[in-house]
Structures are given as C-alpha cells and as structure tokens.
Design a protein around this motif. Structure first.
Motif, PDB file in Angstrom:
ATOM      1  N   ALA A   1      -6.298  -6.310 -17.729  1.00 56.47           N
ATOM      2  CA  ALA A   1      -7.632  -6.391 -18.306  1.00 56.47           C
ATOM      3  C   ALA A   1      -8.110  -5.057 -18.869  1.00 56.47           C
ATOM      4  O   ALA A   1      -9.205  -4.980 -19.438  1.00 56.47           O
ATOM      5  N   GLY A   2      -7.304  -4.014 -18.696  1.00 56.23           N
ATOM      6  CA  GLY A   2      -7.642  -2.720 -19.284  1.00 56.23           C
ATOM      7  C   GLY A   2      -8.221  -1.708 -18.323  1.00 56.23           C
ATOM      8  O   GLY A   2      -8.626  -0.622 -18.752  1.00 56.23           O
ATOM      9  N   ALA A   3      -8.256  -2.022 -17.036  1.00 63.25           N
ATOM     10  CA  ALA A   3      -8.784  -1.068 -16.065  1.00 63.25           C
ATOM     11  C   ALA A   3      -7.758   0.030 -15.794  1.00 63.25           C
ATOM     12  O   ALA A   3      -6.556  -0.175 -15.898  1.00 63.25           O
ATOM     13  N   ASP A   4      -8.254   1.196 -15.452  1.00 67.11           N
ATOM     14  CA  ASP A   4      -7.431   2.332 -15.059  1.00 67.11           C
ATOM     15  C   ASP A   4      -7.303   2.267 -13.541  1.00 67.11           C
ATOM     16  O   ASP A   4      -8.241   2.592 -12.811  1.00 67.11           O
ATOM     17  N   VAL A   5      -6.142   1.808 -13.072  1.00 65.20           N
ATOM     18  CA  VAL A   5      -5.981   1.493 -11.655  1.00 65.20           C
ATOM     19  C   VAL A   5      -5.042   2.486 -10.989  1.00 65.20           C
ATOM     20  O   VAL A   5      -3.963   2.774 -11.495  1.00 65.20           O
ATOM     21  N   ARG A   6      -5.478   2.994  -9.844  1.00 69.60           N
ATOM     22  CA  ARG A   6      -4.624   3.790  -8.995  1.00 69.60           C
ATOM     23  C   ARG A   6      -4.563   3.104  -7.633  1.00 69.60           C
ATOM     24  O   ARG A   6      -5.522   2.421  -7.239  1.00 69.60           O
ATOM     25  N   GLY A   7      -3.447   3.244  -6.920  1.00 69.97           N
ATOM     26  CA  GLY A   7      -3.317   2.500  -5.685  1.00 69.97           C
ATOM     27  C   GLY A   7      -2.626   3.275  -4.593  1.00 69.97           C
ATOM     28  O   GLY A   7      -1.879   4.230  -4.855  1.00 69.97           O
ATOM     29  N   TYR A   8      -2.886   2.842  -3.356  1.00 60.47           N
ATOM     30  CA  TYR A   8      -2.211   3.439  -2.207  1.00 60.47           C
ATOM     31  C   TYR A   8      -1.908   2.371  -1.178  1.00 60.47           C
ATOM     32  O   TYR A   8      -2.758   1.535  -0.849  1.00 60.47           O
ATOM     33  N   ASP A   9      -0.676   2.412  -0.694  1.00 61.58           N
ATOM     34  CA  ASP A   9      -0.256   1.578   0.424  1.00 61.58           C
ATOM     35  C   ASP A   9       0.875   2.333   1.105  1.00 61.58           C
ATOM     36  O   ASP A   9       1.837   2.735   0.441  1.00 61.58           O
ATOM     37  N   PRO A  10       0.785   2.570   2.406  1.00 61.33           N
ATOM     38  CA  PRO A  10       1.827   3.354   3.071  1.00 61.33           C
ATOM     39  C   PRO A  10       3.177   2.656   3.137  1.00 61.33           C
ATOM     40  O   PRO A  10       4.191   3.310   3.401  1.00 61.33           O
ATOM     41  N   ALA A  11       3.192   1.343   2.881  1.00 62.07           N
ATOM     42  CA  ALA A  11       4.443   0.600   3.043  1.00 62.07           C
ATOM     43  C   ALA A  11       4.942  -0.086   1.782  1.00 62.07           C
ATOM     44  O   ALA A  11       6.085  -0.520   1.731  1.00 62.07           O
ATOM     45  N   VAL A  12       4.084  -0.193   0.772  1.00 62.64           N
ATOM     46  CA  VAL A  12       4.443  -0.962  -0.421  1.00 62.64           C
ATOM     47  C   VAL A  12       4.291  -0.072  -1.663  1.00 62.64           C
ATOM     48  O   VAL A  12       3.243   0.553  -1.845  1.00 62.64           O
ATOM     49  N   PRO A  13       5.304  -0.023  -2.534  1.00 61.41           N
ATOM     50  CA  PRO A  13       5.180   0.779  -3.752  1.00 61.41           C
ATOM     51  C   PRO A  13       4.179   0.170  -4.732  1.00 61.41           C
ATOM     52  O   PRO A  13       3.947  -1.042  -4.723  1.00 61.41           O
ATOM     53  N   ALA A  14       3.604   1.007  -5.543  1.00 57.39           N
ATOM     54  CA  ALA A  14       2.631   0.543  -6.528  1.00 57.39           C
ATOM     55  C   ALA A  14       3.317  -0.317  -7.583  1.00 57.39           C
ATOM     56  O   ALA A  14       4.413   0.016  -8.045  1.00 57.39           O
ATOM     57  N   PRO A  15       2.698  -1.433  -7.979  1.00 59.17           N
ATOM     58  CA  PRO A  15       3.291  -2.280  -9.021  1.00 59.17           C
ATOM     59  C   PRO A  15       3.184  -1.606 -10.385  1.00 59.17           C
ATOM     60  O   PRO A  15       2.455  -0.618 -10.552  1.00 59.17           O
ATOM     61  N   PRO A  16       3.906  -2.112 -11.376  1.00 54.46           N
ATOM     62  CA  PRO A  16       3.860  -1.517 -12.715  1.00 54.46           C
ATOM     63  C   PRO A  16       2.434  -1.416 -13.251  1.00 54.46           C
ATOM     64  O   PRO A  16       1.638  -2.342 -13.106  1.00 54.46           O
ATOM     65  N   GLY A  17       2.132  -0.271 -13.836  1.00 50.84           N
ATOM     66  CA  GLY A  17       0.814  -0.058 -14.420  1.00 50.84           C
ATOM     67  C   GLY A  17      -0.193   0.558 -13.476  1.00 50.84           C
ATOM     68  O   GLY A  17      -1.268   0.974 -13.906  1.00 50.84           O
ATOM     69  N   VAL A  18       0.128   0.598 -12.197  1.00 48.54           N
ATOM     70  CA  VAL A  18      -0.775   1.176 -11.201  1.00 48.54           C
ATOM     71  C   VAL A  18      -0.281   2.575 -10.856  1.00 48.54           C
ATOM     72  O   VAL A  18       0.873   2.752 -10.441  1.00 48.54           O
ATOM     73  N   ALA A  19      -1.148   3.571 -11.010  1.00 47.06           N
ATOM     74  CA  ALA A  19      -0.773   4.944 -10.703  1.00 47.06           C
ATOM     75  C   ALA A  19      -0.682   5.121  -9.192  1.00 47.06           C
ATOM     76  O   ALA A  19      -1.665   4.897  -8.479  1.00 47.06           O
ATOM     77  N   PRO A  20       0.491   5.495  -8.667  1.00 47.91           N
ATOM     78  CA  PRO A  20       0.623   5.644  -7.213  1.00 47.91           C
ATOM     79  C   PRO A  20      -0.066   6.908  -6.730  1.00 47.91           C
ATOM     80  O   PRO A  20       0.006   7.961  -7.367  1.00 47.91           O
ATOM     81  N   ARG A  21      -0.741   6.800  -5.605  1.00 45.63           N
ATOM     82  CA  ARG A  21      -1.383   7.954  -4.970  1.00 45.63           C
ATOM     83  C   ARG A  21      -0.856   8.077  -3.543  1.00 45.63           C
ATOM     84  O   ARG A  21      -0.428   7.101  -2.939  1.00 45.63           O
ATOM     85  N   GLY A  22      -0.942   9.275  -2.996  1.00 45.94           N
ATOM     86  CA  GLY A  22      -0.297   9.552  -1.731  1.00 45.94           C
ATOM     87  C   GLY A  22      -1.119   9.288  -0.489  1.00 45.94           C
ATOM     88  O   GLY A  22      -0.602   9.399   0.627  1.00 45.94           O
ATOM     89  N   SER A  23      -2.388   8.950  -0.639  1.00 42.69           N
ATOM     90  CA  SER A  23      -3.238   8.694   0.522  1.00 42.69           C
ATOM     91  C   SER A  23      -4.491   7.964   0.063  1.00 42.69           C
ATOM     92  O   SER A  23      -4.744   7.842  -1.152  1.00 42.69           O
ATOM     93  N   GLU A  24      -5.274   7.479   1.021  1.00 45.10           N
ATOM     94  CA  GLU A  24      -6.547   6.847   0.658  1.00 45.10           C
ATOM     95  C   GLU A  24      -7.445   7.830  -0.084  1.00 45.10           C
ATOM     96  O   GLU A  24      -8.046   7.502  -1.110  1.00 45.10           O
ATOM     97  N   ALA A  25      -7.542   9.046   0.457  1.00 40.04           N
ATOM     98  CA  ALA A  25      -8.418  10.043  -0.161  1.00 40.04           C
ATOM     99  C   ALA A  25      -7.959  10.382  -1.577  1.00 40.04           C
ATOM    100  O   ALA A  25      -8.782  10.530  -2.502  1.00 40.04           O
TER     101      ALA A  25
END
Length: 255
Positions: free
Chosen positions: A22-46
């Motif tokens: 939908a065009g959102a700029d999405v970043r994500g964090y999960d300690p056990a699951v890799p970020a899906p395509p298009g989601v910028a992975p981040r290393g922690s909640e903060a």
C-alpha cells in the motif's frame, strides 16, 4: 507513513506485506523471524520504533508489555502505539501507564483470522487515539471500526465473542473425538454441518430460552453424555462444563 511492526509471525508478516504494497515505509523486528520482503529489518524494538509514526505490536499477549517496555526509550512523543495482541482488558489498560502521556495507546482487536486477509482483517479499535489510528489504517486498506470507550474496550468485546466461537469449536472437537471412538464420526460431522447451516437470526433466542426452560432434562442428558465419553476414553471437558451450567440453571432458574 513510517510504520514499525513488532512481531513478524504469521499475522505480522501478512499485515506487513500488505502495508508495504500500500506504499507504507515499514520497518520490523522479531527475534525469531526474518523480515519479509520490503520490510526494513531492525535489530531491536527500540531500533524499530525510533523513527516510526505508528507502531503495530503483533507479538503475543504474553509479550505485549515487554515489547512496549523495550521500545519505550526510543518512542517519540506522538507516536501511536497500537496493540493488536489478544490479551486481557486489564493488560491492555496497563499499556497506557507504561507508555506515558506522550505516547497514545490504541487497543486493537483483530476480529477474524489474519491469514488470507492481512491488513484487511476487520479490526475493532478503542482508546483516545482510536479515530487517528482508524484514519491512518483506512488509507492503507484496513477496515477499522472505532469502539467508544477506553483502551481495553475493544478486546473486551472480542473476548466475549471468543467464549462462543472458541467454545463452539471445542465442543465440535470433543464431540467428533467421541464419535470417532464410537465409529460414527462421518455421521456426526454431517449432522453438525447441517445444524450449523440452519442457524438464523432466531437461533440465539432458541438456544438461550431452551436452555433455561429445559434445564433439568438437558442437565440429565449431558450427565449421560459425560458418562458416555468417559467410557469411550474421551475426556468430557466441554460435556461436563455444559452439564454443570445446565444444573446451575436448573437450581437457580432466575439466574
């Protein structure tokens, strides 16, 4: 719109993918699951929330408060914290105190399974920032109904509905297990399906009125059913609960 998504399991990943589309700029964090395509992975909640306008917490009720505590030092004033987890109303309300006045919390209840629906899963939202959340998410394809009331009001309604839906599912599972043991599972499955297909707007009244009016006979019937399941080697958890509820209606007819 910069959105942080905490929790990238089945539900979180499906919602994230739709937000990206939908065009959102999405970043994500999960300690056990890799970020899906298009989601910028981040290393922690903060790290995930530090530049977000909206945070979607989609991990679990058990982790909801921990996720907020870990993210809180990096949250900017005005960032909306939307909790999409299934937790008690009291736990949802505790998020408000944990977030502080500068971070508005929205209680979001997902009202249908997320797989196959993603961000279009019907949502019920409550809290002072619910209207803002609904406006943002509607622009990204979501269907959000605002429930008047404080944080906790949305999940309270979902949990009340869960008593029926999950209770019905448990009753079907138990009945079919017993029918399998008795050698008539196909017959019972077809019979249950036909009955469910016949439900209409009058069904609830019939179920409630009939349970009160015929509580004595139905309590005896479920006592017999409980004994039958035990003999078949199937733990009669739902059957025993129905027996006890009907006995209570029998003994306290005004209740």
């Amino acid at each position: 719109m910069r959105i942080a998504l905490l929790g990238l399991g089945e539900a979180g990943s499906a919602i994230a993918a739709d937000l990206v589309a939908a065009g959102a700029d999405v970043r994500g964090y999960d300690p056990a699951v890799p970020a899906p395509p298009g989601v910028a992975p981040r290393g922690s909640e903060a790290d995930a929330v530090r530049d977000a306008d909206l945070v979607l917490s989609v991990n679990s009720g058990h982790d909801a408060l921990t996720a907020l505590a870990n993210a809180r030092p990096a949250l900017r004033p005005g960032t909306i914290w939307a909790d999409l987890n299934t937790a008690s109303p009291a736990l949802k309300a505790s998020l408000v105190d944990a977030a502080g006045e500068a971070v508005p919390v929205v209680d979001v209840a997902l009202m249908a399974p997320v797989p196959g629906r993603g961000v279009r899963t019907p949502m019920l939202a409550a809290g002072p920032a619910a209207e803002r959340y609904a406006g943002i998410m509607a622009g990204l394809g979501a269907v959000v109904t605002v429930q008047p009331g404080p944080v906790g009001a949305a999940i309270a309604r979902k949990l009340l509905r869960s008593v029926f839906y999950k209770g019905l599912a448990a009753a079907v599972v138990e009945a079919l297990a017993a029918a399998e043991a008795a050698g008539c599972a196909d017959w019972l499955r077809a019979d249950i399906g036909a009955d469910l297909a016949g439900f209409d707007e009058h069904t609830v009244d019939r179920l409630v009125d009939g349970s009160h009016r015929h509580a004595r006979r139905r309590a005896e019937e479920m006592a017999a059913a409980t004994e039958q399941l035990a003999l078949l080697g199937v733990p009669p958890r739902i059957s025993a609960a129905a027996r006890d509820l009907l006995a209570d209606l029998r003994d306290h007819p005004a209740g």
